[in-house]
Scaffold this motif. Structure first.
Motif, PDB file in Angstrom:
ATOM      1  N   ASP A 429       0.815  -1.219   0.000  1.00  0.00           N
ATOM      2  CA  ASP A 429       0.000   0.000   0.000  1.00  0.00           C
ATOM      3  C   ASP A 429       0.846   1.265   0.000  1.00  0.00           C
ATOM      4  OD1 ASP A 429      -2.537  -1.222  -0.073  1.00  0.00           O
ATOM      5  OD2 ASP A 429      -2.435  -1.663   2.068  1.00  0.00           O
ATOM      6  N   LEU A 430       1.974   1.229   0.713  1.00  0.00           N
ATOM      7  CA  LEU A 430       2.880   2.379   0.689  1.00  0.00           C
ATOM      8  C   LEU A 430       3.422   2.608  -0.720  1.00  0.00           C
ATOM      9  CD1 LEU A 430       4.835   1.778   4.016  1.00  0.00           C
ATOM     10  CD2 LEU A 430       3.367   3.747   3.521  1.00  0.00           C
ATOM     11  N   ASN A 431       3.762   1.518  -1.390  1.00  0.00           N
ATOM     12  CA  ASN A 431       4.266   1.632  -2.763  1.00  0.00           C
ATOM     13  C   ASN A 431       3.191   2.167  -3.700  1.00  0.00           C
ATOM     14  OD1 ASN A 431       6.439   1.042  -4.797  1.00  0.00           O
ATOM     15  ND2 ASN A 431       4.837  -0.301  -5.608  1.00  0.00           N
ATOM     16  N   GLU A 432       1.932   1.760  -3.471  1.00  0.00           N
ATOM     17  CA  GLU A 432       0.816   2.251  -4.288  1.00  0.00           C
ATOM     18  C   GLU A 432       0.640   3.761  -4.111  1.00  0.00           C
ATOM     19  OE1 GLU A 432      -2.589   2.506  -6.713  1.00  0.00           O
ATOM     20  OE2 GLU A 432      -1.048   0.955  -6.547  1.00  0.00           O
ATOM     21  N   ALA A 433       0.727   4.223  -2.870  1.00  0.00           N
ATOM     22  CA  ALA A 433       0.597   5.658  -2.605  1.00  0.00           C
ATOM     23  C   ALA A 433       1.755   6.434  -3.226  1.00  0.00           C
ATOM     24  CB  ALA A 433       0.553   5.908  -1.095  1.00  0.00           C
ATOM     25  N   TYR A 434       2.950   5.893  -3.098  1.00  0.00           N
ATOM     26  CA  TYR A 434       4.152   6.530  -3.661  1.00  0.00           C
ATOM     27  C   TYR A 434       4.038   6.652  -5.178  1.00  0.00           C
ATOM     28  CZ  TYR A 434       9.145   7.249  -4.656  1.00  0.00           C
ATOM     29  OH  TYR A 434      10.352   7.747  -5.101  1.00  0.00           O
ATOM     30  N   SER A 435       3.605   5.577  -5.831  1.00  0.00           N
ATOM     31  CA  SER A 435       3.470   5.584  -7.297  1.00  0.00           C
ATOM     32  C   SER A 435       2.356   6.520  -7.759  1.00  0.00           C
ATOM     33  CB  SER A 435       3.185   4.159  -7.804  1.00  0.00           C
ATOM     34  OG  SER A 435       4.273   3.313  -7.532  1.00  0.00           O
ATOM     35  N   ALA A 436       1.248   6.533  -7.027  1.00  0.00           N
ATOM     36  CA  ALA A 436       0.119   7.396  -7.400  1.00  0.00           C
ATOM     37  C   ALA A 436       0.531   8.864  -7.371  1.00  0.00           C
ATOM     38  CB  ALA A 436      -1.060   7.152  -6.469  1.00  0.00           C
ATOM     39  N   LEU A 437       1.262   9.269  -6.346  1.00  0.00           N
ATOM     40  CA  LEU A 437       1.734  10.657  -6.276  1.00  0.00           C
ATOM     41  C   LEU A 437       2.768  10.939  -7.351  1.00  0.00           C
ATOM     42  CD1 LEU A 437       2.012  11.039  -2.395  1.00  0.00           C
ATOM     43  CD2 LEU A 437       0.284  12.058  -3.883  1.00  0.00           C
ATOM     44  N   GLY A 438       3.552   9.927  -7.704  1.00  0.00           N
ATOM     45  CA  GLY A 438       4.538  10.081  -8.777  1.00  0.00           C
ATOM     46  C   GLY A 438       3.906  10.275 -10.138  1.00  0.00           C
ATOM     47  N   GLU A 439       2.673   9.778 -10.304  1.00  0.00           N
ATOM     48  CA  GLU A 439       1.956  10.002 -11.562  1.00  0.00           C
ATOM     49  C   GLU A 439       1.712  11.482 -11.804  1.00  0.00           C
ATOM     50  OE1 GLU A 439      -0.636   5.821 -11.492  1.00  0.00           O
ATOM     51  OE2 GLU A 439      -1.614   7.756 -11.181  1.00  0.00           O
ATOM     52  N   ILE A 440       1.515  12.236 -10.730  1.00  0.00           N
ATOM     53  CA  ILE A 440       1.220  13.666 -10.857  1.00  0.00           C
ATOM     54  C   ILE A 440       2.417  14.422 -11.402  1.00  0.00           C
ATOM     55  CG2 ILE A 440       0.588  15.754  -9.588  1.00  0.00           C
ATOM     56  CD1 ILE A 440      -0.919  13.935  -7.621  1.00  0.00           C
ATOM     57  N   THR A 441       3.603  14.085 -10.923  1.00  0.00           N
ATOM     58  CA  THR A 441       4.816  14.773 -11.383  1.00  0.00           C
ATOM     59  C   THR A 441       5.455  14.105 -12.592  1.00  0.00           C
ATOM     60  OG1 THR A 441       6.104  13.509  -9.748  1.00  0.00           O
ATOM     61  CG2 THR A 441       5.344  15.717  -9.113  1.00  0.00           C
ATOM     62  N   GLY A 442       4.904  12.934 -12.987  1.00  0.00           N
ATOM     63  CA  GLY A 442       5.406  12.252 -14.174  1.00  0.00           C
ATOM     64  C   GLY A 442       6.505  11.253 -13.902  1.00  0.00           C
ATOM     65  N   GLU A 443       6.798  10.992 -12.650  1.00  0.00           N
ATOM     66  CA  GLU A 443       7.893  10.078 -12.316  1.00  0.00           C
ATOM     67  C   GLU A 443       7.489   8.614 -12.380  1.00  0.00           C
ATOM     68  OE1 GLU A 443      10.411  11.743  -8.901  1.00  0.00           O
ATOM     69  OE2 GLU A 443       8.652  13.069  -8.911  1.00  0.00           O
ATOM     70  N   SER A 444       6.192   8.349 -12.403  1.00  0.00           N
ATOM     71  CA  SER A 444       5.743   6.950 -12.489  1.00  0.00           C
ATOM     72  C   SER A 444       4.503   6.860 -13.374  1.00  0.00           C
ATOM     73  CB  SER A 444       5.450   6.393 -11.098  1.00  0.00           C
ATOM     74  OG  SER A 444       4.528   7.204 -10.394  1.00  0.00           O
ATOM     75  N   LEU A 445       4.599   7.465 -14.552  1.00  0.00           N
ATOM     76  CA  LEU A 445       3.459   7.513 -15.466  1.00  0.00           C
ATOM     77  C   LEU A 445       3.823   6.827 -16.770  1.00  0.00           C
ATOM     78  CD1 LEU A 445       0.611   8.749 -15.271  1.00  0.00           C
ATOM     79  CD2 LEU A 445       1.468  10.715 -16.531  1.00  0.00           C
ATOM     80  N   GLU A 446       2.849   6.127 -17.344  1.00  0.00           N
ATOM     81  CA  GLU A 446       3.083   5.423 -18.608  1.00  0.00           C
ATOM     82  C   GLU A 446       3.366   6.417 -19.736  1.00  0.00           C
ATOM     83  OE1 GLU A 446       3.262   2.155 -19.008  1.00  0.00           O
ATOM     84  OE2 GLU A 446       2.876   1.821 -16.874  1.00  0.00           O
ATOM     85  N   GLU A 447       4.204   5.966 -20.671  1.00  0.00           N
ATOM     86  CA  GLU A 447       4.652   6.843 -21.764  1.00  0.00           C
ATOM     87  C   GLU A 447       3.500   7.309 -22.644  1.00  0.00           C
ATOM     88  OE1 GLU A 447       7.779   6.627 -25.515  1.00  0.00           O
ATOM     89  OE2 GLU A 447       8.071   5.302 -23.805  1.00  0.00           O
ATOM     90  N   ASP A 448       2.522   6.419 -22.902  1.00  0.00           N
ATOM     91  CA  ASP A 448       1.416   6.811 -23.772  1.00  0.00           C
ATOM     92  C   ASP A 448       0.539   7.880 -23.125  1.00  0.00           C
ATOM     93  OD1 ASP A 448       0.544   4.997 -21.865  1.00  0.00           O
ATOM     94  OD2 ASP A 448      -1.020   4.153 -23.139  1.00  0.00           O
ATOM     95  N   VAL A 449       0.449   7.851 -21.781  1.00  0.00           N
ATOM     96  CA  VAL A 449      -0.313   8.880 -21.079  1.00  0.00           C
ATOM     97  C   VAL A 449       0.407  10.225 -21.192  1.00  0.00           C
ATOM     98  CG1 VAL A 449      -1.269   9.612 -18.856  1.00  0.00           C
ATOM     99  CG2 VAL A 449      -1.265   7.181 -19.484  1.00  0.00           C
ATOM    100  N   ILE A 450       1.724  10.189 -21.057  1.00  0.00           N
ATOM    101  CA  ILE A 450       2.517  11.415 -21.206  1.00  0.00           C
ATOM    102  C   ILE A 450       2.342  11.995 -22.604  1.00  0.00           C
ATOM    103  CG2 ILE A 450       4.880  12.320 -21.285  1.00  0.00           C
ATOM    104  CD1 ILE A 450       5.580  10.320 -19.059  1.00  0.00           C
ATOM    105  N   ASP A 451       2.385  11.134 -23.621  1.00  0.00           N
ATOM    106  CA  ASP A 451       2.188  11.583 -25.003  1.00  0.00           C
ATOM    107  C   ASP A 451       0.828  12.263 -25.164  1.00  0.00           C
ATOM    108  OD1 ASP A 451       4.630  10.636 -25.755  1.00  0.00           O
ATOM    109  OD2 ASP A 451       3.885   8.793 -26.677  1.00  0.00           O
ATOM    110  N   LYS A 452      -0.202  11.670 -24.564  1.00  0.00           N
ATOM    111  CA  LYS A 452      -1.554  12.224 -24.682  1.00  0.00           C
ATOM    112  C   LYS A 452      -1.642  13.596 -24.028  1.00  0.00           C
ATOM    113  CE  LYS A 452      -6.408  11.217 -23.757  1.00  0.00           C
ATOM    114  NZ  LYS A 452      -7.384  10.264 -23.167  1.00  0.00           N
ATOM    115  N   ILE A 453      -1.000  13.757 -22.880  1.00  0.00           N
ATOM    116  CA  ILE A 453      -1.024  15.039 -22.171  1.00  0.00           C
ATOM    117  C   ILE A 453      -0.436  16.140 -23.037  1.00  0.00           C
ATOM    118  CG2 ILE A 453      -0.023  16.311 -20.222  1.00  0.00           C
ATOM    119  CD1 ILE A 453      -0.249  13.643 -18.629  1.00  0.00           C
TER     120      ILE A 453
END
Length: 461
Positions: A429-453
């Motif tokens: 669960d700690l890892n899930e929270a860490y990754s979810a917050l990383g999605e906001i800054t782009g540190e743990s986000l899929e490449e196709d999502v970044i392309d779409k943004i």
């Protein structure tokens, strides 16, 4: 956008249309080479001899012809927007002049940039994170000073630092849990579990604060969708014209003048409001007017706030009662208009349909009490308002969804500790929270999502 990330790119970075200047931006490892082919500096100076971060006067030349007289800003890596070599050609404004310079750059070896590709390169090259990149687009599209200030704060890294600090606490807690699992003989289980819960409780409070701020941020960026609803001749169109400070809607004594919706965006008390004036609600045999009435109810159903107008100089009609019943349970402000005339319908009359603070008596014609409507609007939506000068708001459904994922994971951590479950659950669960917050800054986000943004950015940014 994954193809040609090392190409030298070019695009027009100023809006289309006539203007004093236009800017063509070039970025990439061959930006200087492209510039050499199309730019002739005045005097004996060569392009490669131009000092970084200086402006040089000269001509853009293509196929032996002078295209335009320009000023060129040459900025060499890494101190540039993209952390690549960048040249910005300041030419004369106007579609023809700017496009001629762009065509010369493309002939010189650059390719046309994709939407948002300059900012994407800034992100990929580590100059900004994804949250800051999105702030660039928000600054461009901001409708109010507060929206712009929030985006500027975000671009400066204020929100990124806050999220980074939360992630740092979470990852430290996760490391302690992993160590406890790996080396159980050295673990003081109760201490580890309690300290992990403390971290989760603190992080959860921070995350929930960001979620609450997101509601504020959405209002400042996307605005409030408001609908003016009422029977004919109660002053709906006059109210719209008052808000816009122009004769946008036709105002007459003839019922049914407004047959379709009129929509505008206006800044009210620092809040962008997307306001729609609708057709007057009444029984009618006119087919076109009936369509307008049906659309009025549709707009009202989808609105964030309804301004329901009545005529204080008359008693409540069947249409008024119908509308008052319709707005029950919805966020609405009842406006009793025409207070300059003898009053028949009063605030007391309408108390069965709304709370007193949501019933306001005004005269749009005489400009009496109208500002009270705007103050109430702000109070309804900005309860717990944050200070934009000192903060930045999370915006966008993507970021809000990531915050909700982090919130759920942190709640799970607390429940795991309270329930006495194994430490392995905490780590997940700690890892899930860490990754979810990383999605906001782009540190743990899929490449196709970044392309779409970045595909949603304007061309040239």
């Amino acid at each position: 956008m994954n193809i040609g990330l090392y190409d030298t790119i070019a695009a027009v970075s100023t809006p289309a249309g006539s203007g004093g200047i236009g800017i063509v931006r070039i970025s990439g490892e061959n930006a200087v080479g492209v510039l050499e082919k199309i730019f002739v500096p005045k005097g004996a100076k060569k392009v490669r001899d131009i000092k970084s971060h200086t402006i040089t006067y000269g001509n853009i030349v293509s196929e032996g012809k002078v295209i335009d007289e320009v000023l060129v800003s040459l900025m060499k890596a890494p101190r540039t927007y993209t952390r690549e070599d960048v040249a910005e050609i300041n030419c004369h404004g106007g579609i023809t002049a700017v496009n001629s310079v762009l065509r010369a750059a493309l002939k010189g070896g650059a390719r046309l940039a994709e939407p948002g590709e300059f900012t994407k390169r800034a992100f990929l090259n580590g100059r900004i994170d994804l949250l800051q990149a999105e702030a660039v687009a928000e600054i461009i599209s901001s409708k109010t000073e507060k929206a712009k200030q929030s985006a500027v704060n975000k671009l400066g890294g204020m929100l990124s630092k806050k999220i980074g600090a939360i992630r740092e606490e979470i990852i430290s807690a996760e490391a302690a849990i992993e160590a406890a699992i790996e080396y159980p003989e050295h673990d003081e289980e109760i201490v580890t579990m309690n300290s992990t819960k403390d971290v989760a409780v603190k992080a959860l409070k921070e995350v929930r604060g960001l979620i609450e701020g997101a509601a504020c941020g959405k209002i400042y960026t996307a605005g409030i969708n408001a609908v003016i609803l009422g029977k004919p001749n109660v002053g709906k169109s006059s109210f719209l014209n008052y808000i816009l400070d122009e004769e946008r809607a036709i105002v007459t004594d003839i019922p049914g003048t407004t047959r379709d919706a009129l929509s505008e965006t206006v800044n009210i008390k620092g809040i962008p409001v997307n306001i729609t004036d609708t057709a007057g609600i009444r029984q009618t045999g006119d087919k076109i007017e009936k369509i307008g009435v049906d659309k009025s109810f549709k707009y009202a159903e989808e609105a964030d706030i309804i301004f329901m107008m009545t005529d204080g100089s008359r008693g409540l009609s069947e249409e008024d009662i119908r509308l008052l019943e319709f707005i029950k349970g919805k966020k609405a402000i009842i406006i009793i208009n025409k207070s300059d005339l003898k009053q028949i319908t009063t605030e007391e009359t309408l108390l069965p349909y709304a709370e007193r603070e949501n019933i306001i008596t005004v005269s749009v014609k005489e400009d009496m009490g109208v500002d009270l409507i705007f103050e109430r609007l702000k109070a309804l939506f900005m309860l717990g308002e944050i200070d934009i000068n000192d903060s930045a708001c999370i915006t966008g459904e993507r970021n809000l969804e990531s915050l909700r994922k982090a919130e759920k994971a942190l709640m799970n951590v607390i429940e795991t500790v309270d329930g006495g479950f194994p430490e392995d659950f905490l780590s997940m669960d700690l890892n899930e929270a860490y990754s979810a917050l990383g999605e906001i800054t782009g540190e743990s986000l899929e490449e196709d999502v970044i392309d779409k943004i970045f595909s949603q950015f304007c061309l040239g940014k």
